[in-house]
Design a protein around this motif. Structure first.
Motif, PDB file in Angstrom:
ATOM      1  N   ASN A 192      -9.067  -0.350  -2.148  1.00  0.00           N
ATOM      2  CA  ASN A 192     -10.129  -1.358  -2.208  1.00  0.00           C
ATOM      3  C   ASN A 192     -11.332  -0.882  -3.010  1.00  0.00           C
ATOM      4  O   ASN A 192     -12.034  -1.686  -3.635  1.00  0.00           O
TER       5      ASN A 192
ATOM      6  N   ASP B 294       1.366  -4.523   4.921  1.00  0.00           N
ATOM      7  CA  ASP B 294       1.158  -3.892   3.612  1.00  0.00           C
ATOM      8  C   ASP B 294       1.883  -2.553   3.492  1.00  0.00           C
ATOM      9  O   ASP B 294       1.609  -1.756   2.606  1.00  0.00           O
TER      10      ASP B 294
ATOM     11  N   VAL C  57       0.830  -1.201   0.000  1.00  0.00           N
ATOM     12  CA  VAL C  57       0.000   0.000   0.000  1.00  0.00           C
ATOM     13  C   VAL C  57       0.866   1.252   0.000  1.00  0.00           C
ATOM     14  O   VAL C  57       0.653   2.189  -0.773  1.00  0.00           O
TER      15      VAL C  57
ATOM     16  N   SER D 234       1.680  -3.929  10.501  1.00  0.00           N
ATOM     17  CA  SER D 234       1.052  -3.998   9.182  1.00  0.00           C
ATOM     18  C   SER D 234       2.041  -4.517   8.147  1.00  0.00           C
ATOM     19  O   SER D 234       3.144  -3.977   7.998  1.00  0.00           O
TER      20      SER D 234
ATOM     21  N   ARG E  91      -5.862   2.194   2.326  1.00  0.00           N
ATOM     22  CA  ARG E  91      -6.430   0.871   2.008  1.00  0.00           C
ATOM     23  C   ARG E  91      -7.841   1.013   1.437  1.00  0.00           C
ATOM     24  O   ARG E  91      -8.209   0.331   0.468  1.00  0.00           O
TER      25      ARG E  91
END
Length: 338
Positions: free
Chosen positions: A111, A30, A3, A28, A107
């Motif tokens: 998404n 990502d 990300v 995290s 995120r």
């Protein structure tokens, strides 16, 4: 794909880089942390390798010959796999709670296939030696927690300039504008923010104090005496910005106004520092810098000359100099920089 890539340029940062890195470890996977060891002579290299070994899914240590802060940022961008790209200087840090909120927003955008070109968050001047913190936010100037364009932005005060501390760019925006910062030059963070702006169409502002900007090291690049000693580099950066911007090619009036305001600020900083040094050589450099703007980018000079600061900086009298320097001292007290 990650990300967010956070690049941490490090040069002889062994005594303080831990705080920067640890502030990013929020569990995290990502995010991607790139520790860019820019030819350090202390044990920065060893520390970077140890972090990579401990967090192999998150941290990469990249070792290179010394090329300066800008070259380390270039290297980070070259290796970045994150959809978004952020720079964290090795003596600064993130507020963890704010970082979690920022990541949640990124995120969500990914998404929902609603990528924006630039995400903005607040930054905080941390002057630990006197226990003073000053938050710089964009309340009142930018819509909060919604996607917007330049036309939706209100009046940005001088204190609300978009700086490297506050900006997160979509990685492809930086690559599409062929961003390449000069080597062995300080203050290139201004080019990093400024040059991509015409490529930014959509933005998102979070009113959280993410970036903690440490002020106080004697060898810090924003220390006033050091800035005067490196004034040629400040001028070099300002000229690069002058060369990269033609206001007549910018369709958005608000973006054009903002970029002109930013360039005016850079001219002001150089002018003030040259006046404070008060040497004949530097006073001549002040005149040369304004001549450079006037002769190489006439359209931009006309725009800068319409501003109050632009006019004020060109007053070449003893009274004018006193007004300029008094205004600078007052700004330092209000905003707590250098």
């Amino acid at each position: 794909m990650k990300v967010l890539t956070i690049a941490i340029p490090c040069y002889n940062s062994a005594s303080y880089m831990h705080r920067a890195i640890e502030s990013l470890l929020i569990g995290s996977d990502d995010i991607e942390i790139l520790i860019i060891n820019d030819g350090s002579k202390d044990n920065t290299s060893q520390i970077a390798d140890e972090y990579e070994k401990k967090y192999p899914n998150i941290i990469r240590a990249i070792h290179k010959e010394n090329g300066g802060h800008g070259d380390a940022v270039n290297t980070g961008l070259k290796h970045a796999t994150g959809i978004y790209y952020k720079v964290l200087d090795s003596d600064d840090w993130f507020d963890k709670n704010s970082f979690i909120k920022v990541l949640d927003v990124l995120r969500g955008m990914i998404n929902n296939s609603q990528l924006v070109d630039m995400v903005i968050a607040n930054y905080v001047y941390e002057k630990l030696s006197i226990g003073k913190s000053t938050s710089i936010n964009y309340k009142g100037a930018m819509p909060e927690e919604k996607i917007f364009t330049w036309d939706d932005i209100g009046f940005l005060k001088i204190s609300q300039n978009i700086l490297m501390h506050s900006v997160i760019y979509r990685t492809e925006v930086l690559r599409s504008c062929n961003l390449e910062l000069p080597k062995h030059t300080f203050y290139v963070d201004n080019i990093f923010v400024f040059k991509p702006l015409p490529y930014v169409k959509t933005m998102f502002y979070l009113n959280v104090d993410l970036y903690r900007y440490f002020i106080g090291r004697e060898d810090q690049s924003v220390n006033e005496k050091i800035m005067i000693g490196r004034i040629d580099q400040q001028i070099r950066v300002t000229k690069v910005m002058i060369d990269s911007y033609n206001p007549m090619l910018i369709e958005s009036k608000k973006l054009r106004k903002y970029m002109t305001q930013y360039l005016t600020m850079m001219m002001t900083i150089s002018t003030v520092l040259l006046l404070k040094s008060n040497t004949e050589e530097n006073l001549n450099k002040k005149e040369e810098l304004w001549d450079y703007l006037r002769t190489t980018n006439e359209n931009l000079y006309e725009e800068v000359n319409k501003t109050i600061l632009g006019k004020l900086m060109q007053i070449d009298t003893s009274i004018g100099r006193k007004i300029i320097l008094s205004g600078y001292s007052l700004s330092r007290q209000i905003f707590g920089f250098n």
